[in-house]
Write an enzyme that holds these catalytic residues in place. Structure first.
Site, PDB file in Angstrom:
ATOM      1  N   LYS A  74       0.889  -1.198   0.207  1.00 30.04           N
ATOM      2  CA  LYS A  74       0.080  -0.047   0.128  1.00 30.04           C
ATOM      3  C   LYS A  74       1.078   1.295  -0.025  1.00 30.04           C
ATOM      4  CE  LYS A  74      -4.613   0.988   2.106  1.00 30.04           C
ATOM      5  NZ  LYS A  74      -5.402   0.333   1.085  1.00 30.04           N
TER       6      LYS A  74
ATOM      7  N   ALA B 235      17.672   4.551  -5.764  1.00 28.64           N
ATOM      8  CA  ALA B 235      18.413   5.395  -5.350  1.00 28.64           C
ATOM      9  C   ALA B 235      19.589   4.665  -4.423  1.00 28.64           C
ATOM     10  CB  ALA B 235      17.753   6.076  -4.277  1.00 28.64           C
TER      11      ALA B 235
END
Lengths: 560, 560
Positions: free
Chosen positions: B108, B276
């Protein structure tokens, strides 16, 4: 013909109209569209829904003789006929399949027509277009990931990992992915099992998208997909995994039909593109239906020859579409007829041989008879090439006349709509005949063997159907599962009316062996496999991609 | 806060402006756009090119402390700060990464901000958006298919199939694809070899797209990709395969930045989304550059904490971008600071503990010092939560004051732009300081070990760098290949300044071990691996997709 410009040169020289203007022509407003740049749009769901009560126009199905390496130009004739009907004053739309990007990178040749009969913008249609195939790839592979995750997370459904039939897909020609092993690397990296990738157009989700009539129907069909079996060999569905909502969400935009235009600004819906062997090979029901509500004439196409594409159009798509064709156009070329008459491809050049054309006509004749069997008016289109001689063309015209079928030479490739006016006239005339459509079988009253028998004997002209023990065993199982009421989707070579690609012309006395069945319960048909069907193509030694480039200002080169 | 609406409810209640109106606000016309529906557009290549001579606005980089499970809300602050600057009368744009669809289906939580600080249309941004990730997937996998096809078709380049480093990708969380064997099934089905899939955001092509400054630069970088080695261990590039033109063609549209808007109609460019850790973690150079040419203030974001995201922004992206940040905003939450101060996530609720905040401030302090090391003005933003107490906030304010750094409490999640006005004011003030930007290293004069040493000692606060024998061996090879002049991209856990995710706060006296390097010659950096970095996530037992649905009228439910 005689024009030596490439398809991409013709396309790049052409001025497209803003797609909003095209939409206005057929009574759609900007609010009915989701634009994808200036020249592509999806007709949004509200607009599609709103049109349902409109009167339907006439439907023209373009099909062909059994294809040969010489090529028939079916898409080109489809586009050109649409332009010719427009030029003749008919409010016309075209409904076509979307090309697959994988083959675009592999072999030279797009799927957006050719010469002066193309849909636009061809560069984008042949690459990502509006992303429909990417959405289908994503939905297909999300399901695969959820199946493997279910195995990993305790396998509540007791999935038999040896009986998972759902494969992953990619819109790239990649033979190394045909047979793979996944889940290696220890317990945190999944459960090892055999798997494989198909090309995206072979995904059952592609077939489903092309048969779904609404978002609710799409979700229902996705829920019905059987992805494998449990250890008691009971079928397991997407509904068991509770994935039908998420997969429908991934496909929501892809279900909306794509509006583009031809070189001559005839509106075209280019939407969906299932295989014509392991699936039904025509553009989406949504696109055909939407076009019928917006135009007086809709020209559409079915994959491969009439024995495969048209048969499936009539027996699988028509019952969902709720509309039968008013005319069927069968495309042939003199070159292909000569090949069916025994001339080799290497000898085609500079061979004038009316007798070979006459022998090869047997193939066309069988396809004509087959289409007439459905009681649909037939028109033959000879897609002209410069090498064709008058004598050769005269053979086809005479043979057609004997059968009472209109035969028109067209040159939409070289001349655009002008080259298709006579064909358009013949189509309009034929479409005014009274309809007495007669399906090949009544789906729900006919067992699978009987459906196959009708197709093999009445359409292919074969003698007998044989079943392997495996296929017989599957049939019993299907009856138990309640799948025997589904239509049959034949997976057969496109090159012959028989299951032997070398038998050209009109083979007779042959048998067809059903080796196995592949149930596509979501799509709603049972695939009957008559041989090895390659569902993941490979790349050639010198792929077309090696010539492709894009210049600093964004100009595309080498794409066809 | 105190508002209990979900992100999707807030988003669906919001009235978006047509994207054309948003474009007009920043001086763009319809001809500068390729529309994707009414609310998304790509700024086309002509327009991007035309803007290059404009004056650049000011650049605000939003980064954060080392992330904790409590969450920092960096994207939310980025969006909210943009809205607040707009409200304060500044001509502002936001530049963000695109979210990846794979994780959307798994866990989610979207990546388009939250509460009253979101970019719109969030449903589409979180799914297919404008198809950029699909294009990257296609280009990545086309290359993989061409490598395997080269092996199959005679292997002229003498590729060592055991040393192919190029992996396939998919934008789906699918652990079963991490380690696979491809090419099984006999001689017509490829050459068997070990392979694996990464998630699309981990593709080198994603990193390349985000660093390319033009179509020509994109093609150059793609040509430079090293996909593996021959049997003499010489690196092989995409240029050797002659694939750079076709791959650039596949990526042509994806290179154009995507224009959308926030809930409060601030224009936002959402474009590109590299990892990243194994990549540099910021949106595309093209998007940041284009935004700088169109606005007076551009608010952008870098992934993970400032030790990873901001360091890479400054040392990898800035040299390509040609513009340094005018202000760096470091986001922290009281909850996260408490976790850095030793409180467990389970104990966070109802724990008021100013002393834990003070202990945890050590982490924030190190990140402040790091950013100041580059001589860029720093502002701290405390992203407010209802549980925060005045005493706890006061600790951070006092500590910041002692460091001479402005600290502002923001609540853009609950209040929208109003909640970010003080932060906006502080940012504008800080941006007026004179710049004296000082890079961490001069790339072309500094060997790889020295670059890593600077990062580890000056940014992470570590004592020493250790190298495995493999890494040492690779360094020698890189020097031979001429790759030692490239910047370093550290792949390290985001949870700690060290390479041990359990060491919160400000660890000291630690060593960092470089286990191996992964050269990304197309992207133009060398990845230094300090531990196992998962480049293909898995799905949880109850994936978020199980709650997702789409209703008959197309309404989306359950997406966040």
């Amino acid at each position: 013909m005689g024009n030596v410009k490439t398809d991409i040169q013709i396309a790049q020289e052409n001025d497209m109209l803003p797609i909003i203007d095209i939409a206005n022509q057929i009574g759609l407003k900007q609010a009915d569209l989701n634009l994808y740049g200036n020249y592509k749009a999806k007709i949004n769901w509200d607009a599609v829904d709103k049109l349902r009560d409109n009167k339907s126009g006439k439907l023209v199905l373009v099909t062909a003789i059994s294809p040969t390496p010489a090529g028939e130009g079916k898409s080109t004739v489809t586009v050109g006929l649409g332009d010719a009907l427009t030029k003749a004053g008919q409010r016309t739309m075209i409904a076509l399949r979307e090309p697959s990007m994988g083959p675009t990178m592999g072999m030279k040749g797009g799927a957006a027509g050719g010469g002066y009969a193309q849909v636009q913008p061809m560069e984008e249609i042949n690459l990502h277009f509006t992303g429909d195939f990417h959405a289908i790839t994503s939905a297909n592979n999300a399901l695969a990931a959820f199946i493997d995750n279910h195995l990993q997370q305790g396998n509540e459904l007791d999935i038999d990992e040896r009986r998972i039939t759902w494969k992953r897909v990619m819109d790239i020609n990649d033979r190394a992915l045909r047979n793979i092993i996944v889940g290696l690397g220890g317990p945190t990296n999944g459960v090892p099992r055999e798997d494989g990738f198909d090309i995206t157009v072979a995904s059952e989700i592609m077939a489903i998208l092309c048969l779904a009539t609404s978002i609710a129907d799409l979700k229902e069909r996705i829920g019905n997909i059987v992805f494998g079996y449990d250890r008691q060999r009971r079928p397991l569905t997407v509904r068991d995994l509770k994935m039908e909502g998420a997969l429908t969400l991934i496909l929501k935009d892809a279900l909306e039909p794509n509006l583009v235009q031809t070189l001559y600004h005839t509106p075209a819906l280019v939407h969906g593109g299932p295989f014509a062997n392991i699936a039904h090979g025509c553009n989406s029901v949504i696109a055909t239906q939407t076009a019928l509500k917006l135009a007086d004439y809709v020209v559409t196409e079915a994959g491969f020859g009439a024995d495969l594409g048209a048969e499936k159009f009539l027996d699988i798509k028509v019952p969902v579409l709720g509309k039968t064709p008013d005319v069927i156009v069968i495309v042939a070329t003199i070159r292909s007829l000569k090949m069916h008459g025994g001339i080799k491809v290497a000898d085609l050049k500079n061979t004038t041989d009316p007798s070979a054309v006459k022998r090869g006509f047997s193939n066309l004749k069988k396809h004509i008879e087959n289409m007439q069997r459905y009681h649909v008016p037939v028109v033959v289109a000879i897609n002209a090439f410069t090498q064709d001689t008058k004598e050769e063309v005269a053979v086809v015209e005479a043979e057609c006349e004997r059968l009472g079928v209109s035969c028109q030479v067209t040159d939409v490739w070289g001349q655009g709509p002008e080259g298709g006016l006579k064909l358009a006239e013949a189509v309009v005339k034929a479409s005014e005949n009274k309809q007495d459509y007669t399906p090949l079988y009544e789906c729900s009253n006919t067992i699978i063997e009987e459906k196959i028998s009708r197709i093999v004997k009445e359409i292919y002209g074969g003698e007998e159907v044989l079943y392997t023990p495996k296929a017989r065993q599957q049939l019993k199982q299907f009856t138990k599962n309640g799948w025997d009421k589904l239509p049959v989707c034949m997976a057969k070579t496109q090159y012959s009316l028989s299951d032997d690609p070398k038998k050209l012309g009109r083979p007779q006395g042959f048998t067809i062996t059903i080796r196995e069945f592949v149930p596509k319960i979501g799509a709603g048909f049972i695939v009957a496999m008559t041989g090895d069907i390659l569902t993941m193509p490979g790349l050639p030694k010198q792929p077309a991609a090696l010539n492709m480039d894009v210049l600093e200002d964004g100009t595309v080169t080498g794409l066809f």
